[in-house]
Design an enzyme around this catalytic site. Structure first.
Site, PDB file in Angstrom:
ATOM      1  CG  ASN A  72      30.294 -41.524  68.676  1.00  0.00           C
ATOM      2  OD1 ASN A  72      30.168 -41.846  67.572  1.00  0.00           O
ATOM      3  ND2 ASN A  72      30.481 -42.449  69.529  1.00  0.00           N
ATOM      4  CG  MET A 118      32.810 -44.594  71.749  1.00  0.00           C
ATOM      5  SD  MET A 118      32.820 -42.964  72.404  1.00  0.00           S
ATOM      6  CE  MET A 118      33.898 -42.029  71.489  1.00  0.00           C
ATOM      7  CD  GLU A 169      35.636 -51.092  58.366  1.00  0.00           C
ATOM      8  OE1 GLU A 169      36.596 -50.974  59.113  1.00  0.00           O
ATOM      9  OE2 GLU A 169      34.725 -51.947  58.839  1.00  0.00           O
ATOM     10  CB  ALA A 196      35.401 -48.558  68.841  1.00  0.00           C
ATOM     11  NE  ARG A 197      30.762 -50.599  63.947  1.00  0.00           N
ATOM     12  CZ  ARG A 197      31.046 -51.774  64.496  1.00  0.00           C
ATOM     13  NH1 ARG A 197      32.229 -52.101  64.957  1.00  0.00           N
ATOM     14  NH2 ARG A 197      30.266 -52.941  64.779  1.00  0.00           N
ATOM     15  CG  ASP A 207      40.307 -54.520  63.963  1.00  0.00           C
ATOM     16  OD1 ASP A 207      40.974 -55.069  62.969  1.00  0.00           O
ATOM     17  OD2 ASP A 207      39.251 -54.928  64.439  1.00  0.00           O
ATOM     18  CG  HIS A 209      35.711 -54.376  61.501  1.00  0.00           C
ATOM     19  ND1 HIS A 209      35.099 -53.141  61.284  1.00  0.00           N
ATOM     20  CD2 HIS A 209      35.228 -54.903  62.677  1.00  0.00           C
ATOM     21  CE1 HIS A 209      34.190 -53.182  62.214  1.00  0.00           C
ATOM     22  NE2 HIS A 209      34.255 -54.180  63.107  1.00  0.00           N
TER      23      HIS A 209
HETATM   24  P1  NAD Z   1      29.080 -51.794  75.455  1.00  0.00           P
HETATM   25  O1  NAD Z   1      27.912 -51.260  74.849  1.00  0.00           O
HETATM   26  O2  NAD Z   1      29.267 -52.687  76.527  1.00  0.00           O
HETATM   27  O3  NAD Z   1      30.095 -50.576  75.975  1.00  0.00           O
HETATM   28  C1  NAD Z   1      30.010 -49.419  75.203  1.00  0.00           C
HETATM   29  C2  NAD Z   1      30.457 -48.298  76.228  1.00  0.00           C
HETATM   30  O4  NAD Z   1      30.547 -46.900  75.469  1.00  0.00           O
HETATM   31  C3  NAD Z   1      29.070 -47.831  77.017  1.00  0.00           C
HETATM   32  O5  NAD Z   1      29.548 -48.021  78.442  1.00  0.00           O
HETATM   33  C4  NAD Z   1      28.309 -46.600  76.787  1.00  0.00           C
HETATM   34  O6  NAD Z   1      27.891 -46.016  77.846  1.00  0.00           O
HETATM   35  C5  NAD Z   1      29.752 -45.616  76.137  1.00  0.00           C
HETATM   36  N1  NAD Z   1      29.353 -44.854  75.312  1.00  0.00           N
HETATM   37  C6  NAD Z   1      28.341 -44.589  74.392  1.00  0.00           C
HETATM   38  N2  NAD Z   1      28.567 -43.498  73.746  1.00  0.00           N
HETATM   39  C7  NAD Z   1      29.654 -42.884  74.259  1.00  0.00           C
HETATM   40  C8  NAD Z   1      30.129 -41.435  73.917  1.00  0.00           C
HETATM   41  N3  NAD Z   1      29.507 -40.666  73.161  1.00  0.00           N
HETATM   42  N4  NAD Z   1      31.030 -41.227  74.992  1.00  0.00           N
HETATM   43  C9  NAD Z   1      31.722 -42.065  75.863  1.00  0.00           C
HETATM   44  N5  NAD Z   1      31.125 -43.288  76.064  1.00  0.00           N
HETATM   45  C10 NAD Z   1      30.228 -43.661  75.326  1.00  0.00           C
HETATM   46  O7  NAD Z   1      29.677 -52.156  74.106  1.00  0.00           O
HETATM   47  P2  NAD Z   1      31.057 -53.174  73.750  1.00  0.00           P
HETATM   48  O8  NAD Z   1      30.520 -54.669  73.785  1.00  0.00           O
HETATM   49  O9  NAD Z   1      32.265 -52.762  74.868  1.00  0.00           O
HETATM   50  O10 NAD Z   1      31.532 -52.839  72.531  1.00  0.00           O
HETATM   51  C11 NAD Z   1      32.330 -51.605  72.153  1.00  0.00           C
HETATM   52  C12 NAD Z   1      32.477 -51.176  70.727  1.00  0.00           C
HETATM   53  O11 NAD Z   1      33.316 -52.005  70.107  1.00  0.00           O
HETATM   54  C13 NAD Z   1      31.317 -51.543  69.824  1.00  0.00           C
HETATM   55  O12 NAD Z   1      30.214 -50.624  69.745  1.00  0.00           O
HETATM   56  C14 NAD Z   1      31.770 -51.627  68.516  1.00  0.00           C
HETATM   57  O13 NAD Z   1      31.834 -50.640  67.925  1.00  0.00           O
HETATM   58  C15 NAD Z   1      33.241 -52.394  68.700  1.00  0.00           C
HETATM   59  N6  NAD Z   1      33.665 -53.523  68.246  1.00  0.00           N
HETATM   60  C16 NAD Z   1      34.296 -54.137  67.232  1.00  0.00           C
HETATM   61  C17 NAD Z   1      34.458 -55.190  66.849  1.00  0.00           C
HETATM   62  C18 NAD Z   1      36.030 -55.604  66.117  1.00  0.00           C
HETATM   63  O14 NAD Z   1      35.911 -56.680  65.506  1.00  0.00           O
HETATM   64  N7  NAD Z   1      36.691 -54.460  66.020  1.00  0.00           N
HETATM   65  C19 NAD Z   1      33.938 -56.430  67.236  1.00  0.00           C
HETATM   66  C20 NAD Z   1      32.647 -56.040  68.441  1.00  0.00           C
HETATM   67  C21 NAD Z   1      32.680 -54.679  68.960  1.00  0.00           C
END
Ligand code: NAD
Length: 330
Positions: A212, A206, A264, A234-235, A259, A296
């Site tokens: 969060n 998320m 970081e 995620a983050r 990751d 990352h």
């Molecule tokens: P997305 O928007 O498609 O999905 C995120 C989901 O999280 C949504 O369904 C939303 O309803 C849910 N959500 C939001 N807040 C929440 C909470 N407090 N509790 C429960 N669910 C919650 O996003 P995505 O494309 O699937 O990406 C997810 C995350 O991955 C991004 O936000 C980003 O932080 C991370 N990411 C990491 C990398 C990396 O290289 N490590 C790259 C891209 C994205």
């Protein structure tokens, strides 16, 4: 039309040149980031695609507008390094690339899950010492015998769930908004707490929000089964890292694959080969055998980089030619 791509990495150039050729656009590519010192490069250009690692001084937004620029396109999903208010005030449209390859991150999350469950760090550390024995503590569980908890069932979370379902795991999940299609391969629970109580392996997908911050804290770790695993692609700020280290020490967690790390920024994408890491928590993360830390890098595939470059440049083209873009964020 003359466009400028700034902050270009070597791996992006080939895709940028391909895009320019296919779209017959005069594209200047530079590895310089946008700053007061490089602003002159923007003169005479119709649009810019950026990849800033740091913010822009506030006055630069108006300076860009004064140079006839209508937009800022970032070649990333995240746009927190731009001051949207200052951009809007200067009349600049900011765009991002919201989706470039969810599979890249999902596949990395699964890779990380397998690596932490199979204790690859420990095995590799022994190989480096030429110790080829099967230590008793290297015995692993199989994914198909595990319950996997997915927190956030958006684009990336759903693909991760489907791949792990393919391994035979039972998948449970929590999201603020349930996805009907996902119900075919996972079971929703009503809270994060319910998921962590039942799961053997938890994967976070998320975004970081003000609600969060440090959601994964001592209280949540204490609800987990003894010997669980945590994967975070995620983050970093979603996890209280000091609490995570305590959970590893107490045996609540048997392993973690991260990751991202909440602090970081001073380290990730930089070479610290001969430098001292001053952040004691980060130092511990990169040195522990029960933690797999990666910089990352989950997104980093050829498909993702090509889509980020093309997505960023398409957004520049859209704003320059139509004064709008589907990927507008302000
Ligand atoms: P997305 O928007 O498609 O999905 C995120 C989901 O999280 C949504 O369904 C939303 O309803 C849910 N959500 C939001 N807040 C929440 C909470 N407090 N509790 C429960 N669910 C919650 O996003 P995505 O494309 O699937 O990406 C997810 C995350 O991955 C991004 O936000 C980003 O932080 C991370 N990411 C990491 C990398 C990396 O290289 N490590 C790259 C891209 C994205």
């Amino acid at each position: 039309m003359k466009l400028l791509m700034m902050g270009a990495r070597e791996d992006e150039r080939i895709f940028a040149e391909k895009w320019a050729k296919e779209n017959k656009i005069d594209l200047e590519i530079t590895n310089d980031f946008l700053s007061p010192d490089t602003l002159h490069l923007v003169e005479g250009k119709d649009g810019i695609a950026l990849q800033q690692t740091m913010g822009l001084p506030k006055e630069m937004y108006q300076q860009l507008a004064d140079l006839g620029i209508k937009q800022i396109a970032t070649r990333s999903a995240g746009y927190d390094m731009y001051d949207l208010e200052a951009a809007t005030e200067a009349g600049l449209i900011v765009t991002n690339v919201p989706e470039y390859s969810p599979n890249a991150i999902a596949e990395f999350a699964v890779t990380s899950a397998l690596a932490t469950v199979r204790q690859l760090n420990k095995i590799q550390a022994n190989m480096a010492k030429q110790d080829f024995r099967w230590a008793k503590d290297m015995i692993s569980r199989e994914i198909r015998s595990m319950t996997v908890g997915i927190i956030g069932t958006g684009r990336i979370g759903r693909i991760t769930a489907q791949i792990l379902k393919g391994f035979g795991a039972e998948i449970i999940a929590y999201d603020l908004y349930q996805n009907d299609d996902a119900k075919e391969f996972l079971t929703y629970k009503d809270s994060v707490e319910e998921v962590v109580k039942e799961a053997d392996l938890i994967s976070i997908h998320m975004p970081a929000t003000k609600d969060n911050y440090h959601l994964f804290n001592d209280d949540l770790f204490n609800l987990m089964k003894d010997g669980s695993f945590l994967v975070n692609t995620a983050r970093g700020m979603i996890v209280d890292t000091a609490a995570l280290l305590r959970a590893l020490d107490s045996g609540k967690l048997a392993g973690a694959a991260l990751d991202t790390y909440e602090n970081e920024m001073p380290y990730v994408t930089k070479d610290f080969t001969d430098k001292e890491i001053e952040d004691e928590i980060f130092k511990e993360l990169v040195n522990r055998e029960d933690v797999i830390f990666t910089p990352h890098i989950a997104f980093y595939t050829d498909t993702a980089v090509e889509n980020l470059v093309a997505g960023g440049l398409n957004a520049v083209y859209d704003v320059v030619t139509t004064d709008d873009s589907q990927n507008r964020v302000n």
